[in-house]
Design an enzyme around this catalytic site. Structure first.
Site, PDB file in Angstrom:
ATOM      1  N   TYR A 174      60.732  36.182   5.008  1.00 19.73           N
ATOM      2  CA  TYR A 174      59.357  35.714   4.804  1.00 19.73           C
ATOM      3  C   TYR A 174      59.073  35.510   3.312  1.00 19.73           C
ATOM      4  O   TYR A 174      58.632  34.435   2.881  1.00 19.73           O
ATOM      5  CB  TYR A 174      58.378  36.723   5.414  1.00 19.73           C
TER       6      TYR A 174
HETATM    7  O1  LIG Z   1      53.066  48.922  13.589  1.00 16.41           O
HETATM    8  C1  LIG Z   1      53.262  49.024  12.366  1.00 16.41           C
HETATM    9  C2  LIG Z   1      53.132  47.928  11.491  1.00 16.41           C
HETATM   10  C3  LIG Z   1      53.384  48.105  10.155  1.00 16.41           C
HETATM   11  N1  LIG Z   1      53.714  49.320   9.677  1.00 16.41           N
HETATM   12  C4  LIG Z   1      53.949  49.529   8.241  1.00 16.41           C
HETATM   13  O2  LIG Z   1      52.783  49.190   7.526  1.00 16.41           O
HETATM   14  C5  LIG Z   1      53.135  48.639   6.258  1.00 16.41           C
HETATM   15  C6  LIG Z   1      52.481  47.281   6.141  1.00 16.41           C
HETATM   16  O3  LIG Z   1      53.105  46.395   7.073  1.00 16.41           O
HETATM   17  P1  LIG Z   1      52.411  45.058   7.583  1.00 16.41           P
HETATM   18  O4  LIG Z   1      53.314  44.437   8.588  1.00 16.41           O
HETATM   19  O5  LIG Z   1      51.018  45.338   7.997  1.00 16.41           O
HETATM   20  O6  LIG Z   1      52.331  44.192   6.254  1.00 16.41           O
HETATM   21  P2  LIG Z   1      53.486  43.779   5.213  1.00 16.41           P
HETATM   22  O7  LIG Z   1      53.259  44.586   3.975  1.00 16.41           O
HETATM   23  O8  LIG Z   1      54.826  43.869   5.821  1.00 16.41           O
HETATM   24  O9  LIG Z   1      53.179  42.242   4.969  1.00 16.41           O
HETATM   25  C7  LIG Z   1      51.853  41.791   4.969  1.00 16.41           C
HETATM   26  O10 LIG Z   1      51.375  41.683   3.657  1.00 16.41           O
HETATM   27  C8  LIG Z   1      51.738  40.607   2.884  1.00 16.41           C
HETATM   28  C9  LIG Z   1      51.396  39.355   3.639  1.00 16.41           C
HETATM   29  O11 LIG Z   1      51.696  38.216   2.905  1.00 16.41           O
HETATM   30  C10 LIG Z   1      52.119  39.335   4.963  1.00 16.41           C
HETATM   31  O12 LIG Z   1      51.799  38.155   5.647  1.00 16.41           O
HETATM   32  C11 LIG Z   1      51.714  40.489   5.753  1.00 16.41           C
HETATM   33  O13 LIG Z   1      52.408  40.541   6.980  1.00 16.41           O
HETATM   34  C12 LIG Z   1      54.650  48.587   6.223  1.00 16.41           C
HETATM   35  O14 LIG Z   1      55.106  49.724   5.592  1.00 16.41           O
HETATM   36  C13 LIG Z   1      55.053  48.653   7.689  1.00 16.41           C
HETATM   37  O15 LIG Z   1      56.307  49.205   7.939  1.00 16.41           O
HETATM   38  C14 LIG Z   1      53.831  50.403  10.515  1.00 16.41           C
HETATM   39  O16 LIG Z   1      54.136  51.511  10.087  1.00 16.41           O
HETATM   40  N2  LIG Z   1      53.602  50.218  11.834  1.00 16.41           N
END
Ligand SMILES: O=c1ccn([C@@H]2O[C@H](COP(=O)(O)OP(=O)(O)O[C@H]3OC[C@@H](O)[C@H](O)[C@H]3O)[C@@H](O)[C@H]2O)c(=O)[nH]1
Length: 412
Positions: A220
């Site tokens: 991504y």
């Molecule tokens: O069910 C979940 C989802 C996510 N997480 C954690 O929560 C944190 C945030 O994850 P998210 O998927 O919400 O978000 P991300 O940081 O990966 O990316 C996000 O932020 C940047 C944007 O540009 C992306 O489009 C967006 O998906 C990560 O550490 C992930 O592992 C969980 O622990 N459980």
């Protein structure tokens, strides 16, 4: 069902007349007084039909010519979470808005909400089309006089990008290229591009400034970096005004309760933390899975900078207003504060009032331990700063919408 205000790109010819309308034309062939009267009457009826159509919501004429003092913005992905909030804000601020969306991730319900809120002539149109279809893209740009493009449309889940990398590379790079080429052909002067903190990867130094080296670690982030590079290279020999906004983690929803975040239920496994929290609070999933507890952070979980969607769209409008020909502005859009996933979960429990069950799992592939922004540059250049910085408050606003719409826009 799509209503009459939806312009489908495959509808390339004028619509056929109904039998009743054709009957009205028949007297044209008769050379007598009754015939002439009938002809006049039928022409009047046709005129009424044409006028009523052209003054309807989707009048092509309002969108196909430039109007002094009215900025026409193409919002790609305007049926999605961030795009729909941006469209709402633009319409509120009297912009003319054309939304293009293939509804693969976005929701028609968001479009219908916007249509209900802004029924005025010539302010909003929705085009159901895929940016991967070059014929459709050319038709959209040739039939509309855009002053600017806000390019939101994209797949955007870090976890999903590690499972389906080619989907991400294709969707993000190829569609951006198609939009850029169309903008160049049709001399559209401004581009506001949705980029991400994921392009930085896992920097050694926090907070992240716009000069922090971009070393993305998941497909991504890599694809978004490629799209940024295309835009930057193109802009070197173009007079286009470009703003690249690198979002941190977007949360919240319209404080007026009109729009919200409604991810596809089939993508739950790969979804973002906010969606997972609300799904757990509503009992749609047995519990919230915290993915990774052994990071080198204060409590072992990942640190993110959570930015409210209302603040984010405000940054877009400011970027649009301040964009200058032949200049590129690159800005982090975040609060400047990092919060751990555990902190996020606690805030979510308080916001929802639900004692969400939490399971601790191994790390999710593609994740980086810690990112948070230095938002100094955007404050200095665009006079933008995050106003909704209380995590629990933002989640509470979003939770209100979630409770009223337990099945997203399908709840209407
Ligand atoms: O069910 C979940 C989802 C996510 N997480 C954690 O929560 C944190 C945030 O994850 P998210 O998927 O919400 O978000 P991300 O940081 O990966 O990316 C996000 O932020 C940047 C944007 O540009 C992306 O489009 C967006 O998906 C990560 O550490 C992930 O592992 C969980 O622990 N459980």
């Amino acid at each position: 069902m799509l209503n009459s205000s939806v312009v489908r790109t495959q509808r390339r010819n004028p619509r056929p007349l109904s039998l009743g309308e054709m009957d009205c034309l028949e007297p044209k062939t008769k050379n007598n007084l009754t015939g002439k009267l009938l002809l006049v009457a039928s022409l009047l009826i046709l005129a009424v039909i044409v006028i009523s159509q052209s003054s309807s919501f989707t009048s092509p004429s309002a969108f196909s010519r430039r109007e002094e003092g009215v900025t026409h913005v193409l919002v790609t992905g305007g049926a999605g979470y961030i795009g729909s909030h941006a469209a709402l804000r633009l319409l509120r601020d009297s912009y003319r808005v054309t939304i293009v969306d293939n509804l693969s991730r976005g929701n028609l319900g968001a479009i219908k909400t916007l249509q209900r809120l802004f029924p005025q002539t010539g302010r909003l149109q929705f085009i159901y089309a895929d940016l991967g279809d070059p014929v459709a893209v050319e038709k959209i740009f040739s039939e509309n006089a855009f002053d600017a493009v806000m390019h939101f449309a994209a797949v955007a889940y870090v976890g999903e990008s590690t499972l389906y990398p080619l989907k991400y590379y294709h969707n993000i790079t190829s569609n951006t290229l198609g939009v850029l080429e169309a903008m160049a052909r049709h001399k559209v002067k401004k581009l506001i591009y949705s980029s991400t903190c994921a392009t930085y990867g896992e920097p050694e130094k926090m907070p992240i400034t716009e000069d922090t080296p971009q070393v993305p670690i998941n497909p991504y982030g890599k694809a978004k970096k490629m799209a940024e590079d295309m835009i930057l290279d193109f802009s070197k020999n173009s007079d286009m005004a470009v703003m690249i906004l690198r979002y941190f983690n977007v949360i919240g929803s319209d404080p007026g309760g009109r729009l919200g975040e409604a991810p596809r239920p089939e993508l739950r496994e790969q979804g973002r933390i906010s969606g997972a929290c609300f799904d757990a609070a509503r009992g749609f999933i047995p519990g919230l899975q915290v993915k990774g507890t052994d990071y080198k952070t204060s409590d072992g979980t990942c640190i993110r900078d959570y930015i409210d969607v209302t603040d984010l769209v405000d940054a877009h409008v400011k970027a649009l207003e301040k964009a200058q020909p032949r200049k590129v502005g690159i800005y982090n859009v975040g609060t400047g504060k990092g919060r751990s996933v555990k902190e996020f979960v606690e805030a979510c429990k308080k916001a929802t009032g639900v004692e969400i069950k939490v399971d601790f799992l191994p790390r999710r592939p593609g994740d980086y331990a810690e990112v948070y922004s230095d938002p100094t540059k955007i404050l200095k250049d665009l006079n933008w700063t995050a106003r909704f910085t209380n995590l629990q408050d933002s989640l509470q606003v979003a939770w209100r919408w979630q409770k009223l719409h337990p099945h997203g826009y399908a709840s209407y």
